[in-house]
Design a protein around this motif. Structure first.
Motif, PDB file in Angstrom:
ATOM      1  N   LYS A 273     -21.971  18.441 -39.769  1.00 47.62           N
ATOM      2  CA  LYS A 273     -22.614  19.012 -40.965  1.00 47.62           C
ATOM      3  C   LYS A 273     -23.792  18.168 -41.438  1.00 47.62           C
ATOM      4  O   LYS A 273     -24.770  18.704 -41.975  1.00 47.62           O
ATOM      5  N   ASN A 274     -23.706  16.828 -41.275  1.00 46.16           N
ATOM      6  CA  ASN A 274     -24.803  16.007 -41.818  1.00 46.16           C
ATOM      7  C   ASN A 274     -25.714  15.405 -40.749  1.00 46.16           C
ATOM      8  O   ASN A 274     -26.713  14.771 -41.072  1.00 46.16           O
ATOM      9  N   LEU A 275     -25.387  15.621 -39.472  1.00 46.87           N
ATOM     10  CA  LEU A 275     -26.185  15.022 -38.412  1.00 46.87           C
ATOM     11  C   LEU A 275     -27.620  15.539 -38.448  1.00 46.87           C
ATOM     12  O   LEU A 275     -28.582  14.774 -38.290  1.00 46.87           O
ATOM     13  N   ASP A 276     -27.794  16.832 -38.668  1.00 47.72           N
ATOM     14  CA  ASP A 276     -29.126  17.431 -38.710  1.00 47.72           C
ATOM     15  C   ASP A 276     -29.968  16.777 -39.800  1.00 47.72           C
ATOM     16  O   ASP A 276     -31.138  16.436 -39.598  1.00 47.72           O
ATOM     17  N   GLN A 277     -29.383  16.581 -40.984  1.00 50.77           N
ATOM     18  CA  GLN A 277     -30.111  15.979 -42.098  1.00 50.77           C
ATOM     19  C   GLN A 277     -30.447  14.516 -41.822  1.00 50.77           C
ATOM     20  O   GLN A 277     -31.553  14.046 -42.117  1.00 50.77           O
ATOM     21  N   ARG A 278     -29.485  13.794 -41.230  1.00 47.56           N
ATOM     22  CA  ARG A 278     -29.727  12.379 -40.923  1.00 47.56           C
ATOM     23  C   ARG A 278     -30.889  12.221 -39.940  1.00 47.56           C
ATOM     24  O   ARG A 278     -31.726  11.330 -40.083  1.00 47.56           O
ATOM     25  N   LEU A 279     -30.930  13.122 -38.949  1.00 48.87           N
ATOM     26  CA  LEU A 279     -32.024  13.063 -37.979  1.00 48.87           C
ATOM     27  C   LEU A 279     -33.363  13.378 -38.634  1.00 48.87           C
ATOM     28  O   LEU A 279     -34.384  12.759 -38.318  1.00 48.87           O
ATOM     29  N   SER A 280     -33.358  14.338 -39.550  1.00 49.64           N
ATOM     30  CA  SER A 280     -34.613  14.760 -40.174  1.00 49.64           C
ATOM     31  C   SER A 280     -35.222  13.663 -41.037  1.00 49.64           C
ATOM     32  O   SER A 280     -36.419  13.705 -41.362  1.00 49.64           O
ATOM     33  N   ASN A 281     -34.425  12.674 -41.426  1.00 48.86           N
ATOM     34  CA  ASN A 281     -34.940  11.565 -42.236  1.00 48.86           C
ATOM     35  C   ASN A 281     -35.612  10.485 -41.385  1.00 48.86           C
ATOM     36  O   ASN A 281     -36.204   9.560 -41.930  1.00 48.86           O
ATOM     37  N   ARG A 282     -35.484  10.597 -40.075  1.00 47.70           N
ATOM     38  CA  ARG A 282     -36.063   9.586 -39.196  1.00 47.70           C
ATOM     39  C   ARG A 282     -37.491   9.976 -38.825  1.00 47.70           C
ATOM     40  O   ARG A 282     -37.817  11.147 -38.612  1.00 47.70           O
ATOM     41  N   PRO A 283     -38.403   9.040 -38.735  1.00 51.06           N
ATOM     42  CA  PRO A 283     -39.798   9.344 -38.376  1.00 51.06           C
ATOM     43  C   PRO A 283     -39.904   9.863 -36.937  1.00 51.06           C
ATOM     44  O   PRO A 283     -39.254   9.347 -36.031  1.00 51.06           O
ATOM     45  N   ILE A 284     -40.732  10.882 -36.757  1.00 50.51           N
ATOM     46  CA  ILE A 284     -40.976  11.412 -35.413  1.00 50.51           C
ATOM     47  C   ILE A 284     -41.602  10.308 -34.559  1.00 50.51           C
ATOM     48  O   ILE A 284     -42.532   9.623 -34.987  1.00 50.51           O
ATOM     49  N   GLY A 285     -41.078  10.138 -33.352  1.00 54.09           N
ATOM     50  CA  GLY A 285     -41.587   9.123 -32.443  1.00 54.09           C
ATOM     51  C   GLY A 285     -40.817   7.823 -32.471  1.00 54.09           C
ATOM     52  O   GLY A 285     -41.023   6.959 -31.609  1.00 54.09           O
ATOM     53  N   SER A 286     -39.940   7.665 -33.446  1.00 53.34           N
ATOM     54  CA  SER A 286     -39.123   6.452 -33.514  1.00 53.34           C
ATOM     55  C   SER A 286     -37.874   6.608 -32.648  1.00 53.34           C
ATOM     56  O   SER A 286     -37.700   7.603 -31.944  1.00 53.34           O
ATOM     57  N   THR A 287     -36.983   5.631 -32.720  1.00 55.32           N
ATOM     58  CA  THR A 287     -35.749   5.642 -31.939  1.00 55.32           C
ATOM     59  C   THR A 287     -34.581   5.329 -32.862  1.00 55.32           C
ATOM     60  O   THR A 287     -34.686   4.455 -33.736  1.00 55.32           O
ATOM     61  N   ALA A 288     -33.484   6.050 -32.675  1.00 55.93           N
ATOM     62  CA  ALA A 288     -32.271   5.802 -33.471  1.00 55.93           C
ATOM     63  C   ALA A 288     -31.173   5.285 -32.551  1.00 55.93           C
ATOM     64  O   ALA A 288     -31.108   5.616 -31.370  1.00 55.93           O
ATOM     65  N   THR A 289     -30.291   4.472 -33.127  1.00 56.56           N
ATOM     66  CA  THR A 289     -29.146   3.947 -32.389  1.00 56.56           C
ATOM     67  C   THR A 289     -27.943   4.847 -32.639  1.00 56.56           C
ATOM     68  O   THR A 289     -27.596   5.114 -33.798  1.00 56.56           O
ATOM     69  N   LEU A 290     -27.354   5.327 -31.567  1.00 54.72           N
ATOM     70  CA  LEU A 290     -26.190   6.203 -31.667  1.00 54.72           C
ATOM     71  C   LEU A 290     -24.959   5.513 -31.103  1.00 54.72           C
ATOM     72  O   LEU A 290     -25.028   4.849 -30.058  1.00 54.72           O
ATOM     73  N   HIS A 291     -23.836   5.702 -31.792  1.00 54.34           N
ATOM     74  CA  HIS A 291     -22.534   5.326 -31.252  1.00 54.34           C
ATOM     75  C   HIS A 291     -21.771   6.616 -30.996  1.00 54.34           C
ATOM     76  O   HIS A 291     -21.738   7.512 -31.840  1.00 54.34           O
ATOM     77  N   PHE A 292     -21.151   6.682 -29.819  1.00 57.35           N
ATOM     78  CA  PHE A 292     -20.438   7.912 -29.472  1.00 57.35           C
ATOM     79  C   PHE A 292     -19.235   7.604 -28.584  1.00 57.35           C
ATOM     80  O   PHE A 292     -19.204   6.570 -27.889  1.00 57.35           O
ATOM     81  N   PHE A 293     -18.261   8.466 -28.646  1.00 54.19           N
ATOM     82  CA  PHE A 293     -17.108   8.395 -27.759  1.00 54.19           C
ATOM     83  C   PHE A 293     -17.307   9.344 -26.587  1.00 54.19           C
ATOM     84  O   PHE A 293     -17.697  10.499 -26.769  1.00 54.19           O
ATOM     85  N   ARG A 294     -17.040   8.850 -25.378  1.00 57.67           N
ATOM     86  CA  ARG A 294     -16.909   9.702 -24.197  1.00 57.67           C
ATOM     87  C   ARG A 294     -15.482   9.495 -23.708  1.00 57.67           C
ATOM     88  O   ARG A 294     -15.117   8.401 -23.302  1.00 57.67           O
ATOM     89  N   ARG A 295     -14.707  10.564 -23.808  1.00 51.43           N
ATOM     90  CA  ARG A 295     -13.255  10.455 -23.619  1.00 51.43           C
ATOM     91  C   ARG A 295     -12.726   9.454 -24.649  1.00 51.43           C
ATOM     92  O   ARG A 295     -12.886   9.679 -25.842  1.00 51.43           O
ATOM     93  N   ASP A 296     -12.137   8.326 -24.227  1.00 51.67           N
ATOM     94  CA  ASP A 296     -11.613   7.361 -25.206  1.00 51.67           C
ATOM     95  C   ASP A 296     -12.415   6.060 -25.214  1.00 51.67           C
ATOM     96  O   ASP A 296     -11.969   5.058 -25.756  1.00 51.67           O
ATOM     97  N   GLU A 297     -13.621   6.089 -24.630  1.00 48.36           N
ATOM     98  CA  GLU A 297     -14.447   4.895 -24.579  1.00 48.36           C
ATOM     99  C   GLU A 297     -15.623   5.018 -25.540  1.00 48.36           C
ATOM    100  O   GLU A 297     -16.268   6.066 -25.621  1.00 48.36           O
ATOM    101  N   LEU A 298     -15.897   3.928 -26.248  1.00 48.76           N
ATOM    102  CA  LEU A 298     -17.010   3.899 -27.195  1.00 48.76           C
ATOM    103  C   LEU A 298     -18.264   3.376 -26.497  1.00 48.76           C
ATOM    104  O   LEU A 298     -18.241   2.343 -25.826  1.00 48.76           O
ATOM    105  N   PHE A 299     -19.379   4.113 -26.684  1.00 42.24           N
ATOM    106  CA  PHE A 299     -20.649   3.740 -26.073  1.00 42.24           C
ATOM    107  C   PHE A 299     -21.737   3.683 -27.155  1.00 42.24           C
ATOM    108  O   PHE A 299     -21.607   4.261 -28.235  1.00 42.24           O
ATOM    109  N   THR A 300     -22.825   2.983 -26.781  1.00 45.25           N
ATOM    110  CA  THR A 300     -24.017   2.924 -27.627  1.00 45.25           C
ATOM    111  C   THR A 300     -25.215   3.392 -26.804  1.00 45.25           C
ATOM    112  O   THR A 300     -25.327   3.064 -25.619  1.00 45.25           O
ATOM    113  N   THR A 301     -26.099   4.149 -27.430  1.00 44.56           N
ATOM    114  CA  THR A 301     -27.321   4.589 -26.757  1.00 44.56           C
ATOM    115  C   THR A 301     -28.443   4.673 -27.770  1.00 44.56           C
ATOM    116  O   THR A 301     -28.215   4.558 -28.988  1.00 44.56           O
ATOM    117  N   HIS A 302     -29.651   4.859 -27.251  1.00 45.53           N
ATOM    118  CA  HIS A 302     -30.820   4.970 -28.126  1.00 45.53           C
ATOM    119  C   HIS A 302     -31.405   6.368 -27.983  1.00 45.53           C
ATOM    120  O   HIS A 302     -31.734   6.805 -26.879  1.00 45.53           O
TER     121      HIS A 302
END
Length: 617
Positions: free
Chosen positions: A541-570
């Motif tokens: 519900k809030n991911l769209d809004q959070r992304l819209s607050n970031r400047p176009i052309g910048s990079t955000a740090t994401l944390h996500f689960f794939r199965r039961d493992e936690l990963f980080t990506t940009h």
């Protein structure tokens, strides 16, 4: 009673256990041993559904003696030789709350013949009689029956014996039992019923009047007399649902109860407009696909896939006329129709598979792709419903432009009806193309090659301009933006994930990752669950809004689960693509305006008199 008839008896025997009991009796079984089979699919829904999987038990008798019966493949049974009449008793589990199968519980019963009636192999052309019986017990004494099947000794809306001229007709008349609400009206001199099952607050009087207006337009479009003696809309109203399946004299519909016209409402709401479009679509099928049908469907082979490249015409042309009929008969305005058309174009532009799959291939592969969509379908498939409707729009406007308004797709459909629908002949794969060229007096091969057999973009903007309509594109305003209308003046360029998400207890779960999008560039996959963006917890519900607050052309740090493992990506922050369409009126000449009005007005006269009535079920 015809002595050669195949006799069926069906009883919702155990509603609490969802079990139908069906008997099929053959007076003159094959001396070497009669074979029976249940269809593997239902016409109109192009997927092998294996209805035989729902047969819980089966046994055969002749007189009072049991007859051995053996299953010889997934949906066929062989009986031992029997000298007298042979009866086969099956129990069928019915808990498929859709328009395609059978459903039974303590509130209602619904079935399609393909899901319950065994086919007597070698005797498919024999007349059929079916005794429809109520469930046992006082709890069901108020139940009634709604079906377009012809009555033998049954009274209107009552249990008893119904008849069909052969097996094909028998399975083309779904049946609803329960305490439905009933609206009745006549259109084109034909009695119509609307049976609504489920709780609802619908203004059924208004619904009957609106459907009368719509049905009279359709009948007038193809010409009287209508090809059916009665017609029944079987509507199941749910908290959330949408779908329909056409039959020769009826349709089964699922809808949200909010889609029905509510008491006290005067306008056509967005929800009601959607329901009217669904009714219009399935009613147009009475002609297009039920009678104007591909040669590959004449007759249907109910045991295996029936391949055709014409689903773009059967479903796509029908999808074009469903909303067009609403504006032509006056149920919605031209502005409302432009909004619907803009939304359709938007959905098509957001379907990346349009660049991969042609609509002709989509028609052929419906059996293995369209009805078996997965997380990559948006990237790989195109809808023969949606693109087919836009091809139909383009073809209509091309013919109108080439002939200066003297001919149109209307003429093509009416020619198909006269040459094939009325004669029972199946249409060849190239029939639509040949007739369009014949009636327009011009070569259209280049158009059809582009529209049907390539993945090139359709010439929508240029063709809409011929009727004084501008096609405009903008970026999406958010996940709920369906297009069809201009952007709000306050809307700013926004970033997008490049993926579809759903709710998850932990965060935002990716259901589809779009080719070339930011999510794919970041290495995200369908099934991943994003839990944080730049260190802050997110949800769908809030991911769209959070992304819209970031400047176009910048990079955000994401944390996500794939199965039961936690990963980080940009994640690269990318601007939303310009893929949202809305249509506006152009500064048109008198001739262009005249052509637009001719396109959007009804091409025939029809009665719009009142006369719809309602009866409580």
């Amino acid at each position: 009673m015809n002595l050669n008839s195949i006799r069926y008896q069906i009883t919702p025997k155990h509603p609490e256990a969802h079990l139908f009991e069906i008997t099929c009796t053959v007076t003159d079984p094959e001396p070497a041993g009669q074979r029976f089979a249940l269809p593997a699919w239902i016409p109109g829904s192009y997927l092998i559904r294996e209805f035989a999987k729902n047969i819980v038990s089966i046994r055969a008798t002749s007189g009072s003696k049991p007859i051995p019966i053996a299953k010889i493949d997934k949906h066929t049974w062989q009986c031992a030789p029997a000298k007298g009449p042979l009866s086969v008793l099956t129990q069928v589990y019915g808990h498929d709350l859709s328009v395609r199968g059978a459903h039974l519980d303590t509130t209602h019963a619904f079935f399609n013949g393909t899901a319950v009636f065994l086919r007597v192999l070698g005797q498919e052309k024999h007349p059929c009689e079916v005794d429809i019986r109520p469930p046992p017990g006082a709890h069901y004494r108020r139940w009634q029956v709604a079906t377009a099947l012809s009555r033998a000794n049954a009274k209107p809306y009552d249990f008893g014996t119904y008849v069909a001229q052969d097996y094909d007709e028998l399975i083309d008349h779904p049946v609803e039992m329960g305490t439905f609400t009933l609206a009745t009206f006549k259109a084109g001199g034909v009695p119509h019923d609307v049976a609504i099952t489920g709780r609802h607050g619908a203004d059924v009087d208004r619904l009957g009047k609106d459907l009368k207006r719509l049905c009279e337009w359709h009948i007038g479009f193809f010409g009287r007399p209508a090809p059916m003696r009665r017609y029944v809309f079987l509507v199941t109203a749910l908290g959330d649902g949408y779908g329909g399946l056409e039959h020769r004299a009826s349709t089964a519909l699922l809808c949200s109860r909010e889609d029905l016209p509510q008491a006290g409402e005067k306008e056509v709401t967005e929800n009601y407009r959607r329901f009217l479009g669904l009714c219009s679509h399935e009613y147009f099928h009475t002609w297009n696909v039920k009678r104007i049908k591909p040669a590959a469907f004449v007759p249907y082979d109910l045991e295996r896939e029936n391949y055709t490249g014409l689903l773009w015409a059967m479903e796509g042309i029908t999808s074009y006329y469903d909303d067009l009929a609403l504006v032509r008969c006056g149920l919605i305005s031209q502005g409302s129709y432009r909004e619907l058309l803009g939304r359709a174009i938007t959905t098509h532009l957001r379907t990346l598979g349009r660049q991969i799959q042609t609509v002709a291939d989509a028609s052929w592969d419906a059996w293995i792709k369209y009805y078996r969509q997965d997380e990559n379908s948006l990237n790989a498939l195109v809808s023969y419903y949606l693109k087919g409707s836009l091809v139909a729009l383009c073809l209509d406007l091309v013919i109108r432009d080439k002939t200066r308004g003297r001919k149109s797709l209307d003429d093509v459909m009416q020619a198909l009806w006269q040459r094939y629908g009325l004669t029972g002949k199946g249409i060849p794969e190239d029939a639509v193309e040949r007739i369009a060229e014949e009636l327009s007096g011009t070569r259209l091969k280049a158009f059809f090659d582009l529209a049907l057999r390539s993945t090139a973009e359709l010439p929508l903007k240029a063709l809409l301009a011929t009727v004084g309509i501008d096609l405009n594109l903008r970026t999406s305003a958010g996940a709920t933006d369906k297009g069809g209308v201009p952007a709000n003046a306050a809307t700013k360029p926004r970033a997008v994930l490049g993926a579809r998400t759903s709710d998850d207890p932990v965060g935002a779960k990716l259901t589809q990752v779009l080719d070339g999008g930011a999510a794919q560039a970041a290495g995200l996959s369908p099934g991943d669950v994003i839990v944080a963006l730049d260190g802050l917890k997110v949800s769908s519900k809030n991911l769209d809004q959070r992304l819209s607050n970031r400047p176009i052309g910048s990079t955000a740090t994401l944390h996500f689960f794939r199965r039961d493992e936690l990963f980080t990506t940009h994640l690269p922050i990318r601007i939303a693509p310009v893929d949202t369409c809305y249509l506006t009126l152009a500064s048109a000449t008198a001739s262009t305006s005249k052509r637009r009005d001719s396109w959007l007005s009804h091409p025939h006269t029809h009665s719009l008199s009142s006369g719809a009535g309602t009866t409580p079920g």
